[in-house]
Design an enzyme around this catalytic site. Structure first.
Site, mmCIF file in Angstrom:
data_model
loop_
_atom_site.group_PDB
_atom_site.id
_atom_site.type_symbol
_atom_site.label_atom_id
_atom_site.label_comp_id
_atom_site.label_asym_id
_atom_site.label_seq_id
_atom_site.Cartn_x
_atom_site.Cartn_y
_atom_site.Cartn_z
ATOM 1 N N HIS A 177 0.801 -1.230 0.000
ATOM 2 C CA HIS A 177 0.000 0.000 0.000
ATOM 3 C C HIS A 177 0.828 1.272 0.000
ATOM 4 O O HIS A 177 0.274 2.358 0.192
ATOM 5 C CB HIS A 177 -0.913 0.055 1.226
ATOM 6 C CG HIS A 177 -1.975 -0.999 1.258
ATOM 7 N ND1 HIS A 177 -3.235 -0.812 0.736
ATOM 8 C CD2 HIS A 177 -1.952 -2.249 1.750
ATOM 9 C CE1 HIS A 177 -3.956 -1.913 0.924
ATOM 10 N NE2 HIS A 177 -3.191 -2.795 1.532
ATOM 11 N N THR A 180 -8.393 6.690 -1.869
ATOM 12 C CA THR A 180 -9.750 6.163 -1.927
ATOM 13 C C THR A 180 -10.753 7.276 -1.635
ATOM 14 O O THR A 180 -11.899 7.199 -2.087
ATOM 15 C CB THR A 180 -9.950 5.007 -0.919
ATOM 16 O OG1 THR A 180 -9.363 5.384 0.325
ATOM 17 C CG2 THR A 180 -9.311 3.732 -1.421
#
Ligand code: 26W
Length: 822
Positions: free
Chosen positions: A368, A667
C-alpha cells in the site's frame, strides 16, 4: 401483488414494527435496566442497537454454519487495522429495517439520524489502508464470499484531535468505555501466543530433528466477533478481533516471586499489547510493542484457522494450501509466513518442503505504499529476543531462497545482497516486504501506476525473478456507505431515475450519463447538492464557528496530513487568492470555501506545523472583511469516518494533489467522485484511472507526472521558479514576511526553507504555477452552473469502476480463486 398477498405483506410489516417497538422497550427496561420515563439518547441507541443486532444473529449463525459445512476454499483478511466507523445505520440499511426503525423511534420523539449520532466511531485504523479493509469486508458480504476478517481489538483507537491555538492536541479515544453492542466475546476460542524464551533442538522418539520454543511468556488471545452484514442477502460475515489477556499462570507462576499486588499489576504487561492503535501511517518506528501486536494477531489467527482445519481434516494438511488463502494487508502481518511454517513444522509435524509449499500456496500480499520510510524493517536483535523461533525460520527461508537465486544468477553477489531478507550492516534488519514477497504466490499494488512502479522500482529484482506473481488490483469503496447511506437525497434521486440496481452493482450507475443533458434533472441534482452543503455548513459552524456560504464553491481536502499529500500546495493557493483579493484583482473570481481536515502523526513535526499553518492562515483570511464574500479557509478538527459521511456529499471540488508517484491509490478521491465532486489532481495513484473514466474534460489536471518528477529532481531550482513568477514570489513574501505568524515570528520557517530547498522531495514549487492555473480553470467552470452540474453528473455516472465490489470481484477471481457461498 394480489389483494390478499398485499394485506398479508402489510400485516407482516406491521408485526415487524410492533415487535421492534416492543423490543426496544424491552431492552431499555430489562437489558439496560432503564426507567421508561425521559429516555436519553445513549440508552436509546443501545436499546435499538441490541434490537437490530438480534435480527442479525439468525442470519449470522446460518452463514457460519454454511461456511463450516462447506468444502469450499476460504479467505482470511489479516489486517492490523479495520476502520469501520459506525455500525447501526449500516445494519439498519442492510437488513432493510429503516422504515420500521423510524416508526418505532417516533414514539420517543426522535429521528434515526439523531440516535445514530450517539454511536462512537470504531476508529481502529489510521486512514486509507484501514478504511479499505472495512470497505472490503462490506463487499465480501455483499458478494457472499467466504471471507473472515482478522484484526486487533484496540482498547484505544485513533486519537481524537483537538485544535488549541492552531495546534493539534491528541486526546485518547476510549471508544469501548460505554461498551460495544456489536461485539460477542468467544471465550471458547481463546488461543495462546508465545513471546521471548529460547529454542531447543532435539530428536523425537523416531529420530526426527525437532525444535521446541520454551521458557516463553504466553499471552492469551481472546476473540471478539463483529457481524458484517451483506446487503439484504441473508449473509452475515465475521470480523474477529483479538484482545490480549494475561494467562492464569502469568500471575501465579511467573510473578509469584513478588507479592500478590505486583503480580496482579504485572498482568498489564500482557494486556498492553492490544491497548492502543499506533497512530502512524507513513513511518515505521521500530517499537517492540508494535512487533508484539503484529505477531499476536498473526499467531492467534493462524492457530484459529488451523484448529478449525484439524477439527474436520485431522492432521492431514495435503489440501490445506489449496483450501485456504491469507491476504496480508501490507507487511504488518508478514510474520504470517514464518509463523505458519512454525505451526506446521513444530506443532503439526509437517516437513519443511511440504510446509513451504503450503505457505507459498496460501499467502498473498498487498502493498500500500511506495514511501521508503514506510517500509517495515525489524532489527534482528529485537526479533531474536522477542520471537527467537521465528527468526530461525526466517534465516532458513532466506538461506534456501538465496541458494535458488544464486543458481539463476551464478557469481552475482550483488543481486544476493540486494534481495536478501536480511539487510546486512552493523545492525542487521529483517526486510518484511521481501519476506512477504518470497512467502506469497501473489503480490499486488492498489492502482495501475502504483503496481507499475513497484515492478520497475521497489521490487524490480523480485519482478525479474517471478514476473507472474505481480498483479494490480485498483482500490474501490463501498457505494452502500459512501453514496446510499451518506447521501440519502442523491440515493433517492438515483433510484427514481435509474432504478436501485446500482446499490449492489455500481456498473449500473452509467445509466445516469444521459440525464446530464436534461436541464430539469440538472436542477434536481443542484438542489440535492445544496441540501448537502447546508448540512456541512452546520457542521463547520458548530466545530469552528466559521460560516460558509452555500453559493460558494466547496473546495475540500481531507486525508492524513503528510508532506507528500501536499496540503501545503493547497495553502499556497489559498494565500494566492487572498493576495489577489487584497490587490483588488478579483474580476471573475468566484466565492470559494476551502476546507482542510486530517490528523498528523503525533511525532511528525512538519505535519503538525502544516496543521498550525492552515489554522493561522484561516484566522487571518476569515477575519479580513475584504475577503469576506470571496474566500473562507477552515481546518475541520478530528477528521474521521463519520465526518467524511457529511463532507463528501457536500464537496464540489476534490483536492487530490500529491506529488506524482507517491500516493499508492487514494480512496477518498473515489468517494468524492461518486458524490459528484470534480477532481483537481495530479497523475498519481487512482487519479489516473478516475480521469480515464470521467474523461479529460471533466477533470482538472495539473502538475508533473511520475516521469517528470524523476527528471525534475535532477535539476530542481525552486528559487529560480519563485523569482521568475511574480504571483508565486508574492505568496512566498507573505509567508516569509510573517503575515500569518504575527504573534510568533518565524514559526513557519521550516516550511518555507523546505519549499526553497533544491532537494525538496515533494517538488511543491515545481507544481505551483500549474496548480494555480488549474484552479483558475475550475473557477471559470464554476461560473457556469449548468456546465458544472453536467460535469458533476458525468463524474458520478463514471464512478462504477471504483466500487470495492468490483475490486473484491477481481481479488476473488484472480487471486483467491473463491466463489460465492451457495
Ligand atoms: C509502519 C507504519 C505504517 C502504517 C501504515 C506504514 C504504512 C501504513 C499504510 C500502508 C499507509 C496507508 O494507509 N497507505 C494507503 O493505503 C490506501 C489503501 O490502499 C491507499 O489508497 C493510499 O494511497 C495509501 O497511502
Amino acid at each position: 401483488m394480489t389483494a390478499t398477498l398485499d394485506s398479508r405483506f402489510s400485516d407482516t410489516c406491521q408485526k415487524i414494527l410492533d415487535v421492534l417497538e416492543r423490543e426496544v422497550e424491552r431492552h431499555l427496561a430489562y437489558t439496560l435496566g432503564h426507567d421508561a420515563t425521559a429516555v436519553e439518547g445513549p440508552y436509546l441507541y443501545r436499546a435499538l442497537a441490541i434490537a437490530v443486532r438480534d435480527r442479525l444473529v439468525t442470519e449470522w449463525r446460518e452463514t457460519r454454519a454454511r461456511m463450516a459445512a462447506s468444502e469450499q476454499k476460504k479467505v482470511y483478511y489479516l489486517s492490523l487495522e479495520f476502520l469501520i466507523g459506525r455500525s447501526l445505520s449500516n445494519a439498519v440499511a442492510n437488513l432493510d429495517l429503516e422504515e420500521s426503525v423510524r416508526k418505532s423511534l417516533h414514539q420517543f420523539g426522535v429521528e434515526l439520524e439523531e440516535i445514530a449520532e450517539e454511536e462512537q466511531d470504531a476508529g481502529l485504523g489510521n486512514g486509507g489502508l484501514g478504511r479499505l479493509a472495512a470497505c472490503f469486508l462490506d463487499s465480501c458480504a455483499n458478494l457472499q464470499l467466504p471471507v473472515v476478517g482478522y484484526g486487533l481489538r484496540y482498547e484505544y483507537g485513533m486519537f481524537h484531535q483537538r485544535i488549541e491555538n492552531g495546534r493539534q492536541v491528541e486526546n485518547p479515544d476510549h471508544w469501548l468505555r460505554d461498551g460495544n453492542p456489536w461485539e460477542f466475546e468467544r471465550t471458547e476460542s481463546a488461543r495462546r501466543v508465545h513471546f521471548y524464551g529460547h529454542t531447543e533442538h532435539y530428536r523425537s522418539e523416531d529420530g526426527i530433528a525437532k525444535v521446541r520454543w520454551s521458557g516463553c511468556h504466553d499471552v492469551l488471545a481472546m476473540p471478539f466477533d463483529l457481524p458484517i452484514p451483506g446487503y439484504r442477502n441473508g449473509t452475515v460475515n465475521t470480523l474477529r478481533l483479538w484482545k490480549a489477556l494475561a494467562t492464569d499462570e502469568f500471575d501465579l507462576d511467573e510473578f509469584n516471586a513478588g507479592s500478590y499486588t505486583e503480580a496482579v499489576a504485572a498482568k498489564n504487561m500482557a494486556e498492553q499489547i492490544t491497548m492502543v492503535l499506533y497512530p502512524n501511517d507513513s513511518s515505521e518506528n521500530g517499537k517492540e510493542l508494535r512487533l508484539k501486536q503484529q505477531y499476536f494477531l498473526v499467531s492467534a489467527s493462524l492457530q484459529d484457522v488451523l484448529a478449525e482445519w484439524v477439527k474436520t481434516h485431522g492432521e492431514d494438511f495435503s489440501e490445506f494450501g489449496s483450501s485456504n488463502c491469507f491476504q496480508l494487508n501490507d507487511t504488518h502481518p508478514a510474520c504470517a509466513v514464518p509463523e505458519l511454517m512454525r505451526l506446521l513444522i513444530d506443532e503439526h509435524d509437517v516437513e519443511w518442503e511440504q510446509a513451504w509449499s503450503i505457505v507459498r500456496k496460501c499467502m498473498a500480499y498487498t502493498n500500500h505504499t511506495l514511501l521508503p520510510e514506510a517500509l517495515e524493517r525489524w532489527s534482528v536483535r529485537l526479533f531474536s529476543n522477542l520471537l527467537p523461533r521465528l527468526l530461525e525460520i526466517i534465516y532458513e527461508i532466506n538461506a534456501r531462497f538465496l541458494a535458488e537465486v544464486a543458481e539463476q544468477f551464478p557469481g552475482d553477489a550483488e543481486v544476493l545482497r540486494r534481495v536478501s531478507l536480511i539487510e546486512d550492516g552493523e545492525h542487521p534488519h529483517v526486510r518484511m516486504a521481501y519476506l512477504a514477497i518470497v512467502g506469497s504466490f501473489s503480490v499486488n499494488g492498489v492502482a495501475g501506476l502504483h503496481t507499475k512502479l513497484l515492478k520497475e522500482g521497489l521490487f524490480k529484482d523480485f519482478h525479474t525473478l517471478w514476473p507472474d506473481k505481480f498483479n494490480n488490483k485498483t482500490n474501490g469503496v463501498t457505494q452502500r456507505r459512501w453514496l446510499a447511506h451518506c447521501n440519502p437525497k442523491l440515493r433517492d434521486l438515483l433510484i427514481e431515475s435509474i432504478g436501485p440496481e446500482w446499490q449492489t452493482d455500481l456498473s449500473h450507475i452509467s445509466k445516469l450519463a444521459p440525464f446530464a443533458a436534461d436541464a430539469g434533472f440538472r436542477d434536481r441534482w443542484r438542489v440535492v447538492k445544496q441540501h448537502n452543503k447546508q448540512r456541512l455548513i452546520q457542521t463547520v459552524k458548530r466545530e469552528t464557528g466559521v460560516e460558509f456560504s452555500d453559493s460558494a464553491l466547496f473546495d475540500v481536502q481531507v486525508k492524513r496530513i503528510h508532506e507528500y499529500k501536499r496540503q501545503l500546495l493547497n495553502v499556497l493557493h489559498a494565500i494566492h487568492l487572498y493576495d489577489r483579493i487584497q490587490r483588488g484583482e478579483t474580476a471573475g473570481m468566484i466565492s470559494r470555501c476551502i476546507l482542510i481536515g486530517g490528523k498528523a502523526a503525533p511525532g511528525y513535526h512538519v505535519a503538525k506545523l502544516i496543521v498550525k499553518l492552515v489554522n493561522d492562515v484561516s484566522q487571518v483570511i476569515n477575519n479580513d472583511p475584504a475577503a469576506h464574500d470571496l474566500l473562507k479557509v477552515v481546518f475541520l478538527p478530528n477528521y474521521r469516518v463519520s465526518a467524511m459521511e457529511v463532507i463528501c456529499p457536500a464537496a464540489e471540488l476534490s483536492e487530490q494533489i500529491s506529488t506524482a508517484g507517491k500516493e499508492a491509490s487514494g480512496t477518498g478521491n473515489m468517494k468524492f467522485m461518486m458524490n459528484g465532486a470534480l477532481t483537481i489532481g495530479t497523475l498519481d495513484g487512482a487519479n489516473i484511472e478516475i480521469r480515464e473514466h470521467a474523461g479529460d474534460e471533466n477533470f482538472f489536471l495539473f502538475g508533473l507526472d511520475a516521469a517528470g518528477v524523476a527528471t525534475t529532481r535532477t535539476n530542481y531550482r525552486p528559487n529560480e521558479i519563485i523569482a521568475a513568477d511574480p504571483e508565486i514570489e508574492r505568496i512566498m513574501q507573505m509567508l516569509e514576511g510573517g503575515v500569518f505568524s504575527r504573534s510568533e515570528p518565524g514559526i513557519f520557517s521550516m516550511l518555507t526553507t523546505g519549499l526553497r530547498n533544491p532537494h525538496d522531495p515533494w517538488l511543491t514549487i515545481a507544481d505551483l504555477r500549474s496548480f494555480i492555473d488549474a484552479q483558475k480553470r475550475a473557477n471559470d467552470a464554476y461560473r457556469d452552473p449548468d456546465h458544472w452540474n453536467t460535469m458533476s453528473i458525468l463524474n458520478t455516472a463514471s464512478s462504477g469502476w471504483f466500487a470495492s465490489d468490483r475490486t473484491i470481484g477481481q481479488y476473488a477471481e484472480e487471486i483467491w480463486n473463491v466463489k460465492p457461498l451457495s
